[in-house]
Enzyme design. Sequence first.
Site, PDB file in Angstrom:
ATOM      1  N   GLU A 232       8.499  17.653 -25.211  1.00 47.47           N
ATOM      2  CA  GLU A 232       7.878  18.038 -23.928  1.00 47.47           C
ATOM      3  C   GLU A 232       8.407  19.406 -23.478  1.00 47.47           C
ATOM      4  OE1 GLU A 232       5.352  16.401 -22.751  1.00 47.47           O
ATOM      5  OE2 GLU A 232       5.655  14.218 -22.760  1.00 47.47           O
TER       6      GLU A 232
ATOM      7  N   LYS B  19       2.900  11.445 -11.082  1.00 43.10           N
ATOM      8  CA  LYS B  19       1.924  10.619 -11.801  1.00 43.10           C
ATOM      9  C   LYS B  19       2.609   9.311 -12.143  1.00 43.10           C
ATOM     10  CE  LYS B  19      -1.201  13.690 -14.342  1.00 43.10           C
ATOM     11  NZ  LYS B  19      -1.587  14.069 -15.717  1.00 43.10           N
TER      12      LYS B  19
ATOM     13  N   HIS C  24       6.811   8.367 -27.431  1.00 44.30           N
ATOM     14  CA  HIS C  24       5.828   9.215 -26.757  1.00 44.30           C
ATOM     15  C   HIS C  24       6.038  10.701 -27.094  1.00 44.30           C
ATOM     16  CE1 HIS C  24       3.136  10.866 -23.771  1.00 44.30           C
ATOM     17  NE2 HIS C  24       4.135  11.549 -23.236  1.00 44.30           N
TER      18      HIS C  24
ATOM     19  N   ARG D 178       0.812  -1.236   0.000  1.00 38.15           N
ATOM     20  CA  ARG D 178       0.000   0.000   0.000  1.00 38.15           C
ATOM     21  C   ARG D 178       0.835   1.271   0.000  1.00 38.15           C
ATOM     22  NH1 ARG D 178      -3.063  -3.083   3.774  1.00 38.15           N
ATOM     23  NH2 ARG D 178      -4.831  -4.044   2.699  1.00 38.15           N
TER      24      ARG D 178
ATOM     25  N   HIS E 105      -1.649  15.987 -25.594  1.00 39.68           N
ATOM     26  CA  HIS E 105      -1.599  14.597 -25.150  1.00 39.68           C
ATOM     27  C   HIS E 105      -2.855  13.792 -25.477  1.00 39.68           C
ATOM     28  CE1 HIS E 105       2.083  15.877 -23.316  1.00 39.68           C
ATOM     29  NE2 HIS E 105       2.295  14.697 -22.765  1.00 39.68           N
TER      30      HIS E 105
ATOM     31  N   ASN F  32      -1.289  18.639 -20.225  1.00 43.69           N
ATOM     32  CA  ASN F  32      -1.679  17.618 -21.199  1.00 43.69           C
ATOM     33  C   ASN F  32      -1.820  18.195 -22.600  1.00 43.69           C
ATOM     34  OD1 ASN F  32      -1.848  15.534 -19.260  1.00 43.69           O
ATOM     35  ND2 ASN F  32      -3.819  16.357 -18.585  1.00 43.69           N
TER      36      ASN F  32
ATOM     37  N   HIS G 150      -1.951  10.379 -27.107  1.00 45.84           N
ATOM     38  CA  HIS G 150      -2.293   9.083 -26.501  1.00 45.84           C
ATOM     39  C   HIS G 150      -3.130   8.241 -27.459  1.00 45.84           C
ATOM     40  CE1 HIS G 150      -1.584  10.668 -22.113  1.00 45.84           C
ATOM     41  NE2 HIS G 150      -0.475  10.499 -22.801  1.00 45.84           N
TER      42      HIS G 150
ATOM     43  N   GLU H 125      -4.431  17.291 -10.250  1.00 43.90           N
ATOM     44  CA  GLU H 125      -5.010  17.663 -11.541  1.00 43.90           C
ATOM     45  C   GLU H 125      -6.496  17.997 -11.461  1.00 43.90           C
ATOM     46  OE1 GLU H 125      -3.290  15.697 -14.989  1.00 43.90           O
ATOM     47  OE2 GLU H 125      -5.257  15.749 -15.928  1.00 43.90           O
TER      48      GLU H 125
ATOM     49  N   ARG I  94      -3.219  21.881 -13.655  1.00 44.52           N
ATOM     50  CA  ARG I  94      -2.295  20.824 -14.091  1.00 44.52           C
ATOM     51  C   ARG I  94      -2.717  20.194 -15.407  1.00 44.52           C
ATOM     52  NH1 ARG I  94       0.670  15.935 -10.669  1.00 44.52           N
ATOM     53  NH2 ARG I  94       1.864  15.233 -12.457  1.00 44.52           N
TER      54      ARG I  94
ATOM     55  N   LYS J   5       7.215  22.624 -14.549  1.00 46.97           N
ATOM     56  CA  LYS J   5       6.349  21.517 -14.139  1.00 46.97           C
ATOM     57  C   LYS J   5       6.114  21.548 -12.641  1.00 46.97           C
ATOM     58  CE  LYS J   5       4.948  16.857 -14.644  1.00 46.97           C
ATOM     59  NZ  LYS J   5       5.071  15.600 -15.347  1.00 46.97           N
TER      60      LYS J   5
HETATM   61  N1  NAD Z   1       4.456  10.322 -15.259  1.00 43.69           N
HETATM   62  C1  NAD Z   1       4.471  11.389 -15.995  1.00 43.69           C
HETATM   63  O1  NAD Z   1       4.154  12.489 -15.549  1.00 43.69           O
HETATM   64  C2  NAD Z   1       4.908  11.277 -17.431  1.00 43.69           C
HETATM   65  C3  NAD Z   1       5.152  12.434 -18.185  1.00 43.69           C
HETATM   66  C4  NAD Z   1       5.608  12.292 -19.503  1.00 43.69           C
HETATM   67  C5  NAD Z   1       5.794  11.018 -20.023  1.00 43.69           C
HETATM   68  N2  NAD Z   1       5.540   9.935 -19.272  1.00 43.69           N
HETATM   69  C6  NAD Z   1       5.745   8.583 -19.810  1.00 43.69           C
HETATM   70  O2  NAD Z   1       7.108   8.424 -20.124  1.00 43.69           O
HETATM   71  C7  NAD Z   1       7.238   7.421 -21.131  1.00 43.69           C
HETATM   72  C8  NAD Z   1       8.213   7.881 -22.184  1.00 43.69           C
HETATM   73  O3  NAD Z   1       9.472   8.023 -21.572  1.00 43.69           O
HETATM   74  P1  NAD Z   1      10.821   7.951 -22.414  1.00 43.69           P
HETATM   75  O4  NAD Z   1      10.692   8.738 -23.641  1.00 43.69           O
HETATM   76  O5  NAD Z   1      11.928   8.243 -21.460  1.00 43.69           O
HETATM   77  O6  NAD Z   1      10.847   6.420 -22.902  1.00 43.69           O
HETATM   78  P2  NAD Z   1      11.610   5.111 -22.412  1.00 43.69           P
HETATM   79  O7  NAD Z   1      11.611   4.994 -20.954  1.00 43.69           O
HETATM   80  O8  NAD Z   1      11.028   4.010 -23.220  1.00 43.69           O
HETATM   81  O9  NAD Z   1      13.105   5.369 -22.879  1.00 43.69           O
HETATM   82  C9  NAD Z   1      13.386   5.497 -24.241  1.00 43.69           C
HETATM   83  C10 NAD Z   1      14.492   4.546 -24.700  1.00 43.69           C
HETATM   84  O10 NAD Z   1      15.750   5.066 -24.299  1.00 43.69           O
HETATM   85  C11 NAD Z   1      16.511   4.063 -23.607  1.00 43.69           C
HETATM   86  N3  NAD Z   1      17.339   4.789 -22.666  1.00 43.69           N
HETATM   87  C12 NAD Z   1      16.943   5.402 -21.531  1.00 43.69           C
HETATM   88  N4  NAD Z   1      17.967   6.086 -21.002  1.00 43.69           N
HETATM   89  C13 NAD Z   1      19.018   5.899 -21.820  1.00 43.69           C
HETATM   90  C14 NAD Z   1      20.354   6.388 -21.808  1.00 43.69           C
HETATM   91  N5  NAD Z   1      20.782   7.237 -20.889  1.00 43.69           N
HETATM   92  N6  NAD Z   1      21.186   5.995 -22.803  1.00 43.69           N
HETATM   93  C15 NAD Z   1      20.737   5.162 -23.775  1.00 43.69           C
HETATM   94  N7  NAD Z   1      19.487   4.700 -23.855  1.00 43.69           N
HETATM   95  C16 NAD Z   1      18.634   5.069 -22.885  1.00 43.69           C
HETATM   96  C17 NAD Z   1      15.466   3.147 -23.029  1.00 43.69           C
HETATM   97  O11 NAD Z   1      15.997   1.871 -22.775  1.00 43.69           O
HETATM   98  C18 NAD Z   1      14.420   3.149 -24.127  1.00 43.69           C
HETATM   99  O12 NAD Z   1      14.809   2.255 -25.152  1.00 43.69           O
HETATM  100  C19 NAD Z   1       5.847   7.194 -21.675  1.00 43.69           C
HETATM  101  O13 NAD Z   1       5.344   5.976 -21.191  1.00 43.69           O
HETATM  102  C20 NAD Z   1       5.039   8.338 -21.119  1.00 43.69           C
HETATM  103  O14 NAD Z   1       3.699   8.013 -20.936  1.00 43.69           O
HETATM  104  C21 NAD Z   1       5.107  10.030 -17.993  1.00 43.69           C
END
Ligand code: NAD
Length: 356
Positions: free
Chosen positions: A180, A138, A260, A116, A243, A240, A247, A232, A236, A222
């Site tokens: 972003e 989030k 993404h 939890r 987005h 989006n 999405h 949100e 907040r 942010k």
């Molecule tokens: N929680 C939130 O507020 C929030 C906000 C924006 C996005 N997101 C989420 O984030 C995700 C996208 O994140 P992302 O773009 O980082 O994708 P990801 O985590 O898939 O990373 C992208 C790629 O880069 C590789 N990688 C990561 N760090 C590396 C490094 N230093 N050197 C070499 N390779 C590396 C990973 O293995 C992967 O193949 C989505 O699922 C999205 O929904 C969440």
Amino acid sequence: MELAQCAYDIHIGAGLLSDAALLRAAIAGPQAMIVSDEQVASRYLGRLQETLATLPGLSYDSVILPVGEQHKTLSGLTPIYDALIASGAGRDVSLLALGGGVVGDMCGLAAATYLRGVDFVQLPTTLLAQVDASVGGKTAVDHPVAKNMIGAFHQPRCVIADVETLSSLPLREYRAGLAEVVKYGALGDREFFAWLERHSAALLRRETALQLEVIRRSCEHKSAIVAADERESGQRALLNFGHSFAHAIEAVEAYRGLRHGEAVAVGMVLAARLSAHCGMLTDADVSRLVALLTALGLPVRVPSELSADDLIAAMQHDKKRRAGQLHLVLLEAIGAARLVEFNDAQALRAVWEDNS
Ligand SMILES: NC(=O)c1ccc[n+]([C@@H]2O[C@H](COP(=O)([O-])OP(=O)(O)OC[C@H]3O[C@@H](n4cnc5c(N)ncnc54)[C@H](O)[C@@H]3O)[C@@H](O)[C@H]2O)c1
């Protein structure tokens, strides 16, 4: 560099994965579980473990997930819970999310739900995660028909963004993170948007000082918005911007298509075009957004093989729907966004179809 606008600190700097004092302060209890993906672990797990090994009284373990958004599912969390249970982790365990936004979202949700709720620390290694995903609490996984559908608000104990890790990030992933960054300028900071326009070439050269500046300014944006509206209920939602469209694209592509950040770039263009269609935004401002994203090497059009019907159907699952109505973030100008109840189905279809 340290930001403390939200309830926790965001540390941004080079070499932070080797900073024992910082990690000691971040991990409250005697046990840590590192969560990473195969690609990140092959580069940075050893570095983090070396630092943790110097911390007296700390035991740690790791669980390595497969790479990619298609694994950001409820069942994808099972290996994390399995590892925690196998290691006898109690309520005083800290989860360490070492990776991009996918690892951060999954580790965060596991931390929100294991026993939890236990502590977790964000150690973001992509630009996208350093400017956005690691901040704000989030956490979520995807459902086959809708992205980030299953999740929780769970704030990390702190964020430690080691910018040295960005040196190994593939260019495509780096660009995806810049989408972003553009979002912050487009939705709320006209001056920052203009700064990005002036520095787009240097940003693509990945100059360290500029990267630090971009991460700092993005995290300030942010965290200020999140501090004012953590769950949100109002402002907040503006984060989006783009987005709801993004999405839908990601879900229709079964999370195996655009990155993404790339989908967000296309989504922002669609939202801007819809804003212009509604008479809220000038065509000149739409062109400015398209020009900046293009200069940063980001896509601005919907992949042509996707059908407008599928995309519109996917939008029906948008989390911002209220009482059956779609709520979209639209622009009144570069730097001024507004959440709008939207029910003009024809306009929505026209924007999807015109842009593919
Ligand atoms: N929680 C939130 O507020 C929030 C906000 C924006 C996005 N997101 C989420 O984030 C995700 C996208 O994140 P992302 O773009 O980082 O994708 P990801 O985590 O898939 O990373 C992208 C790629 O880069 C590789 N990688 C990561 N760090 C590396 C490094 N230093 N050197 C070499 N390779 C590396 C990973 O293995 C992967 O193949 C989505 O699922 C999205 O929904 C969440």
